[in-house]
Write a protein that holds these residues in place. Structure first.
Motif, PDB file in Angstrom:
ATOM      1  N   LYS A   1       0.391  -1.619  -0.042  1.00  0.00           N
ATOM      2  CA  LYS A   1       0.044  -0.028   0.452  1.00  0.00           C
ATOM      3  C   LYS A   1       0.637   1.402   0.211  1.00  0.00           C
ATOM      4  O   LYS A   1      -0.441   2.303   0.576  1.00  0.00           O
ATOM      5  CB  LYS A   1      -0.615   0.024   1.690  1.00  0.00           C
ATOM      6  N   SER A   2       2.661   1.298  -0.104  1.00  0.00           N
ATOM      7  CA  SER A   2       3.394   2.165  -0.180  1.00  0.00           C
ATOM      8  C   SER A   2       4.098   2.092  -1.282  1.00  0.00           C
ATOM      9  O   SER A   2       4.552   0.613  -2.002  1.00  0.00           O
ATOM     10  CB  SER A   2       3.462   3.036   1.607  1.00  0.00           C
ATOM     11  N   ILE A   3       4.882   2.726  -1.586  1.00  0.00           N
ATOM     12  CA  ILE A   3       6.300   2.488  -2.713  1.00  0.00           C
ATOM     13  C   ILE A   3       7.074   2.372  -1.664  1.00  0.00           C
ATOM     14  O   ILE A   3       7.287   2.509  -1.111  1.00  0.00           O
ATOM     15  CB  ILE A   3       5.882   3.986  -3.754  1.00  0.00           C
ATOM     16  N   SER A   4       8.152   1.892  -2.770  1.00  0.00           N
ATOM     17  CA  SER A   4       9.646   1.136  -2.199  1.00  0.00           C
ATOM     18  C   SER A   4      10.254   2.864  -2.002  1.00  0.00           C
ATOM     19  O   SER A   4      10.531   4.110  -2.547  1.00  0.00           O
ATOM     20  CB  SER A   4      10.509   0.824  -3.377  1.00  0.00           C
ATOM     21  N   ALA A   5      11.410   2.358  -1.052  1.00  0.00           N
ATOM     22  CA  ALA A   5      12.616   3.602  -0.846  1.00  0.00           C
ATOM     23  C   ALA A   5      12.638   4.321  -1.872  1.00  0.00           C
ATOM     24  O   ALA A   5      12.803   6.131  -2.060  1.00  0.00           O
ATOM     25  CB  ALA A   5      13.116   3.148   0.550  1.00  0.00           C
ATOM     26  N   GLU A   6      13.319   3.661  -2.651  1.00  0.00           N
ATOM     27  CA  GLU A   6      14.060   4.027  -3.827  1.00  0.00           C
ATOM     28  C   GLU A   6      13.199   4.871  -4.895  1.00  0.00           C
ATOM     29  O   GLU A   6      13.271   6.016  -5.018  1.00  0.00           O
ATOM     30  CB  GLU A   6      14.956   2.887  -5.022  1.00  0.00           C
TER      31      GLU A   6
ATOM     32  N   ALA B   1      11.161   6.486  -3.902  1.00  0.00           N
ATOM     33  CA  ALA B   1      10.222   7.587  -2.388  1.00  0.00           C
ATOM     34  C   ALA B   1      11.245   8.601  -3.139  1.00  0.00           C
ATOM     35  O   ALA B   1      10.617   9.574  -2.599  1.00  0.00           O
ATOM     36  CB  ALA B   1       9.812   7.298  -1.124  1.00  0.00           C
ATOM     37  N   LYS B   2      12.336   8.177  -2.962  1.00  0.00           N
ATOM     38  CA  LYS B   2      13.776   9.409  -2.704  1.00  0.00           C
ATOM     39  C   LYS B   2      13.817   9.682  -4.279  1.00  0.00           C
ATOM     40  O   LYS B   2      13.494  11.062  -3.933  1.00  0.00           O
ATOM     41  CB  LYS B   2      14.599   8.299  -2.408  1.00  0.00           C
ATOM     42  N   THR B   3      13.042   8.961  -5.365  1.00  0.00           N
ATOM     43  CA  THR B   3      13.334   9.989  -6.428  1.00  0.00           C
ATOM     44  C   THR B   3      12.022  11.418  -7.087  1.00  0.00           C
ATOM     45  O   THR B   3      12.454  12.565  -7.209  1.00  0.00           O
ATOM     46  CB  THR B   3      13.161   9.032  -8.051  1.00  0.00           C
ATOM     47  N   ILE B   4      11.135  10.341  -6.251  1.00  0.00           N
ATOM     48  CA  ILE B   4      10.598  11.394  -6.011  1.00  0.00           C
ATOM     49  C   ILE B   4       9.917  12.997  -4.535  1.00  0.00           C
ATOM     50  O   ILE B   4       8.892  13.893  -5.590  1.00  0.00           O
ATOM     51  CB  ILE B   4       8.732  11.542  -6.711  1.00  0.00           C
ATOM     52  N   SER B   5      10.576  12.627  -4.456  1.00  0.00           N
ATOM     53  CA  SER B   5      10.123  13.666  -3.074  1.00  0.00           C
ATOM     54  C   SER B   5      10.682  15.061  -2.704  1.00  0.00           C
ATOM     55  O   SER B   5       9.918  15.644  -2.237  1.00  0.00           O
ATOM     56  CB  SER B   5      11.215  12.988  -1.750  1.00  0.00           C
ATOM     57  N   LEU B   6      11.232  15.309  -3.457  1.00  0.00           N
ATOM     58  CA  LEU B   6      11.383  16.712  -4.362  1.00  0.00           C
ATOM     59  C   LEU B   6       9.881  17.123  -4.654  1.00  0.00           C
ATOM     60  O   LEU B   6      10.299  18.821  -4.257  1.00  0.00           O
ATOM     61  CB  LEU B   6      12.411  16.967  -4.936  1.00  0.00           C
TER      62      LEU B   6
ATOM     63  N   PHE C   1      14.856   7.121   7.430  1.00  0.00           N
ATOM     64  CA  PHE C   1      12.911   6.751   6.648  1.00  0.00           C
ATOM     65  C   PHE C   1      12.306   8.279   5.860  1.00  0.00           C
ATOM     66  O   PHE C   1      12.294   8.631   4.585  1.00  0.00           O
ATOM     67  CB  PHE C   1      11.566   5.918   7.610  1.00  0.00           C
ATOM     68  N   ASN C   2      12.672   9.291   7.029  1.00  0.00           N
ATOM     69  CA  ASN C   2      12.278  10.470   6.573  1.00  0.00           C
ATOM     70  C   ASN C   2      12.992  10.894   5.327  1.00  0.00           C
ATOM     71  O   ASN C   2      12.691  12.398   4.853  1.00  0.00           O
ATOM     72  CB  ASN C   2      12.279  11.950   7.526  1.00  0.00           C
ATOM     73  N   ASP C   3      14.709  10.652   5.394  1.00  0.00           N
ATOM     74  CA  ASP C   3      15.450  11.568   4.675  1.00  0.00           C
ATOM     75  C   ASP C   3      15.732  10.612   3.515  1.00  0.00           C
ATOM     76  O   ASP C   3      14.715  11.262   2.375  1.00  0.00           O
ATOM     77  CB  ASP C   3      17.147  10.953   4.862  1.00  0.00           C
ATOM     78  N   VAL C   4      15.496   9.962   3.360  1.00  0.00           N
ATOM     79  CA  VAL C   4      15.078   8.724   2.340  1.00  0.00           C
ATOM     80  C   VAL C   4      13.607   9.078   1.605  1.00  0.00           C
ATOM     81  O   VAL C   4      13.493   9.153   0.313  1.00  0.00           O
ATOM     82  CB  VAL C   4      14.844   7.488   2.261  1.00  0.00           C
ATOM     83  N   TYR C   5      12.716   8.615   1.908  1.00  0.00           N
ATOM     84  CA  TYR C   5      11.083   8.942   2.025  1.00  0.00           C
ATOM     85  C   TYR C   5      10.462  10.352   1.994  1.00  0.00           C
ATOM     86  O   TYR C   5       9.526  10.794   0.836  1.00  0.00           O
ATOM     87  CB  TYR C   5      10.352   7.950   2.614  1.00  0.00           C
ATOM     88  N   GLY C   6      11.061  10.854   2.614  1.00  0.00           N
ATOM     89  CA  GLY C   6      10.618  12.803   2.109  1.00  0.00           C
ATOM     90  C   GLY C   6      10.168  12.972   3.557  1.00  0.00           C
ATOM     91  O   GLY C   6       9.415  12.748   4.599  1.00  0.00           O
ATOM     92  N   TYR C   7       9.541  14.700   3.626  1.00  0.00           N
ATOM     93  CA  TYR C   7       9.567  14.824   4.474  1.00  0.00           C
ATOM     94  C   TYR C   7       7.731  14.744   4.689  1.00  0.00           C
ATOM     95  O   TYR C   7       6.772  14.262   5.912  1.00  0.00           O
ATOM     96  CB  TYR C   7       9.433  15.997   4.761  1.00  0.00           C
ATOM     97  N   GLN C   8       6.966  14.761   3.318  1.00  0.00           N
ATOM     98  CA  GLN C   8       5.385  14.661   3.155  1.00  0.00           C
ATOM     99  C   GLN C   8       5.200  13.441   3.924  1.00  0.00           C
ATOM    100  O   GLN C   8       4.326  12.466   4.776  1.00  0.00           O
ATOM    101  CB  GLN C   8       4.905  14.483   2.006  1.00  0.00           C
ATOM    102  N   ARG C   9       6.350  11.794   3.439  1.00  0.00           N
ATOM    103  CA  ARG C   9       5.729  10.460   3.968  1.00  0.00           C
ATOM    104  C   ARG C   9       5.662  10.381   5.593  1.00  0.00           C
ATOM    105  O   ARG C   9       5.257   9.350   6.536  1.00  0.00           O
ATOM    106  CB  ARG C   9       6.974  10.205   3.035  1.00  0.00           C
TER     107      ARG C   9
ATOM    108  N   SER D   1      19.465   2.186   0.892  1.00  0.00           N
ATOM    109  CA  SER D   1      19.425   3.642   0.223  1.00  0.00           C
ATOM    110  C   SER D   1      20.541   3.932   1.098  1.00  0.00           C
ATOM    111  O   SER D   1      21.912   2.873   1.399  1.00  0.00           O
ATOM    112  CB  SER D   1      18.149   4.190   0.999  1.00  0.00           C
ATOM    113  N   GLU D   2      21.235   4.929   0.195  1.00  0.00           N
ATOM    114  CA  GLU D   2      22.532   5.774  -0.156  1.00  0.00           C
ATOM    115  C   GLU D   2      22.681   6.872   1.403  1.00  0.00           C
ATOM    116  O   GLU D   2      21.810   7.277   1.635  1.00  0.00           O
ATOM    117  CB  GLU D   2      23.216   6.369  -1.060  1.00  0.00           C
ATOM    118  N   ASP D   3      23.408   6.664   2.220  1.00  0.00           N
ATOM    119  CA  ASP D   3      23.667   7.929   3.404  1.00  0.00           C
ATOM    120  C   ASP D   3      24.803   8.661   2.552  1.00  0.00           C
ATOM    121  O   ASP D   3      24.747   8.764   1.254  1.00  0.00           O
ATOM    122  CB  ASP D   3      24.902   7.281   4.761  1.00  0.00           C
TER     123      ASP D   3
END
Length: 592
Positions: free
Chosen positions: A244-249, A251-256, A449-457, A528-530
């Motif tokens: 019911k959610s997208i992957s970390a990869e 999420a990070k791509t579209i988080s901006l 999680f916040n860094d990878v998936y973005g602040y909204q998630r 994910s990458e640090d």
């Protein structure tokens, strides 16, 4: 061979040997799942496992409509059983839609039967052969629209007549064929094609769905082009129990691209103040008091607006000054009613509440009751016995004050009380020598999680956590505060507080997985990458609860409570996964 295939096909229909797969379709601007395309598979040990072979065999044996109706039913049943969010893209061929002998309402009837709102279902027109009768197809689509369905056209640019279908049918969604998506980052012609389709869609009111996204580079290109929705293996593969959610990869791509969407919860501080706080004690009269005597009381005190009528400590009514004076000012009213009981002019059905009713509940009663009650005031009782009166203006003034205080001190993301009301509540309990349990709640592995998936998630996880905590606490005994970030505090006065803690952890464990893809769930985390660019494995978010029992002889202020609860939380975080640590050391010392 033909007979063998036919026998397989008939057995599949008879025994319903089909299974559904669901592939997410996401909104590209925020990464949220818009819905799922329902796909079908035949028996795994059969040559008809592939949907292409299945529908080809059905067409060769004139069973297309029968097979398609069965596929539709199985997809709808599984979508409902999995309780998936969003919309369902349901594949329907124009051939099936145009069957004159088919019952137009069959799909709608079945949807109602299994309990799905038609507005959640999108009829996705998938072409297996050319469509010629556009007028009839338009009529059929219009019929489905009237029943509440939306329309999508599949494989734009690939089908026999998809562009004309778009022009004729004005669908809500248009799915671009994967040929134009795969390699779009390297092909300027494909980019121009998608850009043109996107431009037409914006002007026609359709949303574009890009199918077949298989790489991050393709996803980035589509984001730059402003495509509304996306679907493909890079986002998620079809699955019988999809995430019911997208992957970390992804999420990070579209988080901006994401924007903040704060939610609001009712400030529970409003539930702490009761009607007793507004109590006044004007003079009372009995129901045998004469109207002339009541008038004299009003004339003697110009500020007296309401007189409660009480018999043997039981409230029986209210007399309003304005109504009394108004009635007596009319011709012959004083002569007719002056020496009669005040019950003549009394409101015999006043709003009556127990003294411990909170102001939020009282305000709801006022809204649902006769507006006259706000003018007359509220009778306050203790186990049915009259103890005083609360006026409408005082009630409105206090509620307004609480709302201002709540807005001033509430956490902006969850609207739960912040540090100031938390500290006030703890100190108040300590001063009143009321025992309680302080539970410090903290999310583990939240920052990556916040860094990878973005602040909204990340905000959505915090909001979900606060909602779960509120759900498993009781407003009349427990106080919930949001310290900040991913830290919460619960001040329990409930006797079954330990069970409530375990219920919070169980609910959190079941709901947090919806924020991850199936792959992330299966391996218990994501890669994910640090900040140094190294690949790092991060576990799934878990919740740690640290609890102390607060007794007056042990603690003197909220500062001491905070130190002890923080230490209990640290102990909880040392445990793996969702954990509860209860500091029982001081309980033992006290009992000894």
């Amino acid at each position: 061979m033909q007979n063998s295939v036919l026998q397989q096909l008939l057995r599949i229909i008879r025994e319903r040997q089909l299974s559904a797969r669901f592939q997410p379709i996401i909104q590209m601007d925020d990464g949220q799942i818009l819905g799922y395309e329902g796909l079908i598979r035949g028996p795994s040990d059969s040559t008809l496992h592939s949907p292409i072979n299945l529908f080809q065999a059905a067409a060769e044996h004139n069973l297309s409509v029968t097979v398609e109706h069965l596929c539709r039913r199985i997809v709808l049943e599984q979508f409902k059983a999995l309780n998936l969010p969003g919309k369902l893209f349901l594949n329907v061929s124009p051939e099936c839609l145009l069957q004159r002998d088919a019952r137009h309402g069959e799909t709608l009837d079945y949807i109602h039967e299994i309990g799905i709102n038609p507005q959640r279902v999108i009829i996705e027109l998938t072409e297996y052969q050319p469509t010629h009768d556009y007028a009839l197809l338009y009529e059929a689509v219009l019929h489905y629209r009237k029943m509440g369905f939306e329309i999508a056209i599949d494989d734009l640019g690939e089908g026999f007549s998809s562009l004309r279908l778009w022009s004729e049918l004005h669908p809500e969604f248009v799915k671009i064929d994967m040929h134009f998506i795969q390699g779009i980052d390297k092909d300027s012609v494909k980019r121009q094609f998608v850009k043109s389709i996107q431009s037409i869609a914006e002007k026609s009111g359709s949303k574009v769905v890009a199918e077949g996204i298989e790489t991050q580079a393709e996803l980035l290109t589509l984001l730059e082009l402003g495509v509304a929705c996306g679907q493909g293996y890079h986002i998620a593969k079809p699955h019988p129990s999809p995430a019911k959610s997208i992957s970390a990869e992804v999420a990070k791509t579209i988080s901006l691209k994401r924007s903040k969407m704060p939610a609001a919860y009712l400030d529970q501080h409003q539930n702490a103040v009761t009607i007793k706080h507004l109590l006044k004690t004007p003079p009372t009269i009995s129901s045998s008091t004469l109207n002339n005597e009541v008038e004299n009381l009003f004339l003697a005190d110009p500020k007296l607006k309401i007189i409660p009528v009480v018999d043997n400590h039981i409230p029986v009514g209210i007399i309003n000054r304005h109504n009394m004076i108004d009635r007596f000012s009319r011709p012959f009213q004083r002569e007719l009613y002056g020496k009669k009981s005040c019950k003549v002019f009394m409101d015999s059905n006043p709003l009556t509440v127990e003294q411990n009713t909170n102001l939020q509940q009282v305000s709801h009663m006022i809204v649902e009751a006769d507006p006259e009650h706000l003018i007359n005031g509220i009778i306050v009782v203790d186990n049915g016995n009259y103890i005083g009166l609360a006026t409408g203006p005082d009630l409105m003034r206090e509620i307004t004050k609480m709302q201002i205080d709540a807005a001033r001190y509430a956490n902006p993301l969850t609207q739960l009380p912040g540090n100031v009301p938390i500290n006030q509540h703890i100190d108040q309990l300590l001063q009143q020598k009321i025992p309680f349990q302080a539970c410090y709640c903290d999310l583990d592995h939240f920052k990556p999680f916040n860094d990878v998936y973005g602040y909204q998630r990340g905000d959505e996880v915090i909001q979900m956590t606060s909602k779960i905590i509120v759900q498993h606490c009781t407003s009349d005994k427990d106080f919930i505060g949001h310290i900040g970030g991913d830290d919460f505090i619960i001040i329990f006065q409930s006797d079954n507080w330990e069970q409530r803690c375990r219920d919070i952890l169980n609910t959190f464990e079941s709901e947090i997985i919806d924020f991850y893809s199936n792959e992330d769930r299966e391996r218990g985390g994501y890669i994910s990458e640090d900040r140094q660019g190294k690949k790092v494995f991060y576990p799934l978010i878990s919740l740690s609860l640290g609890v102390i029992s607060a007794r007056v002889e042990q603690y003197g202020s909220h500062h001491q409570i905070a130190i002890a609860a923080t230490e209990a939380k640290k102990q909880a975080k040392r445990l793996l996964g969702n954990s509860l640590f209860i500091d029982r050391r001081k309980e033992v010392a006290t009992s000894v």
